[in-house]
Each structure stands twice: as structure tokens, then as C-alpha cells.
Design a protein around this motif. Structure first.
Motif, mmCIF file in Angstrom:
data_model
loop_
_atom_site.group_PDB
_atom_site.id
_atom_site.type_symbol
_atom_site.label_atom_id
_atom_site.label_comp_id
_atom_site.label_asym_id
_atom_site.label_seq_id
_atom_site.Cartn_x
_atom_site.Cartn_y
_atom_site.Cartn_z
ATOM 1 N N VAL A 92 -2.290 5.095 3.071
ATOM 2 C CA VAL A 92 -2.522 6.263 3.921
ATOM 3 C C VAL A 92 -4.012 6.509 4.113
ATOM 4 O O VAL A 92 -4.470 6.831 5.218
ATOM 5 N N PRO A 178 5.332 11.244 3.874
ATOM 6 C CA PRO A 178 5.674 9.914 4.393
ATOM 7 C C PRO A 178 7.179 9.701 4.461
ATOM 8 O O PRO A 178 7.911 10.005 3.517
ATOM 9 N N THR A 253 4.647 4.834 11.244
ATOM 10 C CA THR A 253 3.884 5.246 10.064
ATOM 11 C C THR A 253 2.380 5.213 10.303
ATOM 12 O O THR A 253 1.663 6.153 9.924
ATOM 13 N N ASN A 257 0.028 8.490 9.977
ATOM 14 C CA ASN A 257 -0.933 8.544 8.872
ATOM 15 C C ASN A 257 -2.244 9.217 9.260
ATOM 16 O O ASN A 257 -2.980 9.680 8.376
#
Length: 345
Positions: A92, A178, A253, A257
Motif C-alpha cells: 500500500v 483493503p 486495488t 491504494n
């Protein structure tokens, strides 16, 4: 003190002579610290680096690339890290603002240039602003679309987000954990994108008295408040397919992030608390974009935060997707600013 990144310049990537002569768009990958960035380039002349937002790609600039090239500029639109064909680190923290600034610097160097004008939309606007703030030696002018510049300051961002929305959850908080937003979006990427784009468009967006998709009731999904049965004029089936196919390949993702680094950015940028951007700057906002309402105080503070501001425009009836909803108008404004707004060529 955290210092802005100063990556070693990779080997320049020069466009083939035939593409320079014809002005055709060129796709390439260039090296950046820890990965590669995919970019699309068109034209020759002073470099203009175009940085997209969420959830977009280089394609959001597809109308501006030929317009800028025809006006005598070297227009380069990137896929931000985590998107499209650019690198997608796992951690991340690899999506912190300092990493995006380093990417932009490395792209400029890879193109064999020393300086550039940087223009961004949505999250790309914030990335562009911080690129200009941290590396004024490289980014000599900055254009901000949709999201105005807000200097670092105030309480920890996630503490602020947790207080917004009353009984509902603010969308940035919803994006923090997440896997949570990914589970909603990736179940139907094409449908989610269509609803999100429509909900923030100037013509099809949520009515002023409607429930905002930016505030999620307990146990609900963000998409529960999307506009249904409407499609922006600019979002053709082919365009929606092209965007959706990229996210179906990459997942969400990497894009999400960016939101998950809000506190990390606040810590990294402590040395620049309240700092103004002094280079020549431009702001274009949409009159029907929530960003111009929520961040009205940031716009009002431009004389202090953007002392180099040479042009500011609020497009009547326009929503969030400025360069998609009003490509010709945005191109005219941007080209006029580049040519006559105090921006060095």
C-alpha cells in the motif's frame, strides 16, 4: 524531514522519427524507480504531462492529446502507477504521494526533457499540485482540473473523514480497508463504472436533492446510491468497454491504494505544511462537481495558496469529468493558458 524524491534519470525514450513527423500517438513504457510507467505521446514542442484521476486512465486525455499536439506541444498522458499497463506494486505504501511525484519526474527525464508543465484531473490534480510543490525545478507550471489545491495542514485526514457524513460513512473512509471496496466494484466492474461515471456527470448526475453516492449508509454499498438508467453522452459502449477491460485485467486495488495513503501523505509532507505553489497555475472546475462545493474554501484561498494563478474557470452545467464532458472547451482554455498565461514555452 522527509525530502522530495530525486530519482536518477533513466535512459531517454525518444519517439521514432516517423511518429514525430506525422504526429501520430505513440505508446511506450518508461522506467521509473521500482517499476515502469505506460504513456501515450503525441506532438512535438514544450512538454505537457497529463495525469488522470480515479477511476480513469490515460484515455481520459484522448481528446486533448491531438488538440495539444496541433497547438505545438508535446502532449504525454500517463497511466498512473496501479492503473492500466503501468506497474502495480503490492505494498500500500508504494502509492504514497512521494512515489507519484518520483514517477512524474522520472517520466520527464525518460523523455529527454528537463522541465514540463504538469496538468492533472481529480487525484491527478493533487498529484500534479504536489509535483509542482516538491519539484519546482522540473514542473514549471501546473494545471488543476476538478480538484483545487489544498496545502497540507489540519488534523490527521482519516480523523476528518470519520467525522464527515453524520450517520453515513464518507466514501474515502469506505475505501480505506483493503478488499472491502474491491469486493463491491469487482463483482461488476463495467456496471459499477457506468453508474459511477453517470452519478458524477453534469447532465446525468445525482439531483441536488438526491442521496449522494459519496455517503454510504451502514450495511449498504456505494453503488446503492448511483444513478440508474442513465448514461453520459461521452460514455459510448465502446468507450465503456475499453475502460472496463483494463480494470477487469488489473483489478481496483492499485487505484484504491491512493486513498489508503492519506495519513501517510500527511506525515510525509509535514515540512510543506501550508506551503503555496508559486509557479504559473490554472484551475478549471465544473459548476455541478461536488468538489467545487466541498472545497469552495480552497478555491477562495487561491490568492494565498496559488499566488501564480493566471486563469481560473468554472464551467456552467459541467460535472466532474471535465475533459470528457467538455473536451473542446477544456482544450481551448488549456491551450490559451499554455500560450498566453505566463507559461514559459
Amino acid at each position: 524531514m522527509t525530502q522530495p524524491p530525486r530519482p536518477h534519470p533513466p535512459t531517454p525514450a525518444t519517439a521514432p522519427a516517423e511518429h514525430q513527423a506525422t504526429g501520430e500517438p505513440v505508446h511506450r513504457l518508461v522506467d521509473v524507480p521500482g517499476g515502469r510507467i505506460h504513456l501515450v505521446e503525441q506532438g512535438t514542442g514544450p512538454l505537457v504531462l497529463l495525469v488522470h484521476g480515479f477511476p480513469e486512465s490515460w484515455r481520459s486525455w484522448r481528446h486533448l492529446l491531438p488538440a495539444l499536439a496541433a497547438a505545438g506541444h508535446r502532449a504525454v498522458a500517463i497511466d498512473v502507477r496501479g492503473y492500466g499497463r503501468s506497474s502495480k506494486p503490492d505494498a500500500v505504501e508504494e502509492y504514497r504521494m512521494l512515489a507519484h511525484v518520483a514517477d512524474n519526474v522520472a517520466v520527464v527525464r525518460a523523455l529527454g526533457e528537463e522541465t514540463a508543465t504538469v496538468v492533472g484531473h481529480d487525484w491527478g490534480s493533487t498529484i500534479a499540485a504536489n509535483s509542482a510543490l516538491l519539484r519546482p525545478d522540473v514542473f514549471t507550471a501546473v494545471g488543476l482540473l476538478g480538484v483545487p489545491y489544498q496545502p497540507r495542514g489540519g488534523p490527521r485526514p482519516t480523523d476528518i473523514f470519520s467525522m464527515i457524513g453524520g450517520p453515513d460513512e464518507f466514501y474515502v473512509s469506505y475505501f480505506q480497508r483493503p478488499g472491502r471496496a474491491e469486493a463491491e466494484i469487482e463483482a461488476d466492474i463495467r456496471g459499477w463504472l457506468a453508474g459511477f461515471y453517470a452519478s458524477l456527470d453534469g447532465k446525468t448526475g445525482v439531483p441536488e436533492d438526491g442521496d449522494s453516492p459519496f455517503f454510504i449508509p451502514a450495511g449498504a454499498k456505494m453503488s446503492d446510491r448511483f444513478v440508474r438508467g442513465a448514461r453520459p453522452d461521452w460514455l459510448t459502449d465502446d468507450e465503456l468497454d475499453a475502460i472496463a477491460e483494463e480494470f477487469e485485467r488489473t483489478g481496483f486495488t492499485g487505484a484504491l491504494n491512493r486513498y489508503r495513503n492519506a495519513d501517510r501523505d500527511w506525515e510525509d509532507l509535514a515540512a510543506w505544511d501550508g506551503a503555496p505553489i508559486r509557479q504559473p497555475s490554472l484551475f478549471i472546475g465544473g459548476q455541478r462537481d461536488a468538489s467545487t462545493t466541498w472545497l469552495a474554501d480552497a478555491i477562495a484561498a487561491f490568492p494565498t495558496t496559488l499566488p501564480g494563478l493566471t486563469a481560473s474557470h468554472l464551467l456552467e452545467g459541467c460535472g466532474h469529468w471535465l475533459q470528457e464532458e467538455r473536451p473542446d472547451e477544456v482544450a481551448r482554455i488549456l491551450i490559451a493558458w499554455l500560450g498566453g498565461g505566463g507559461v514559459a514555452g
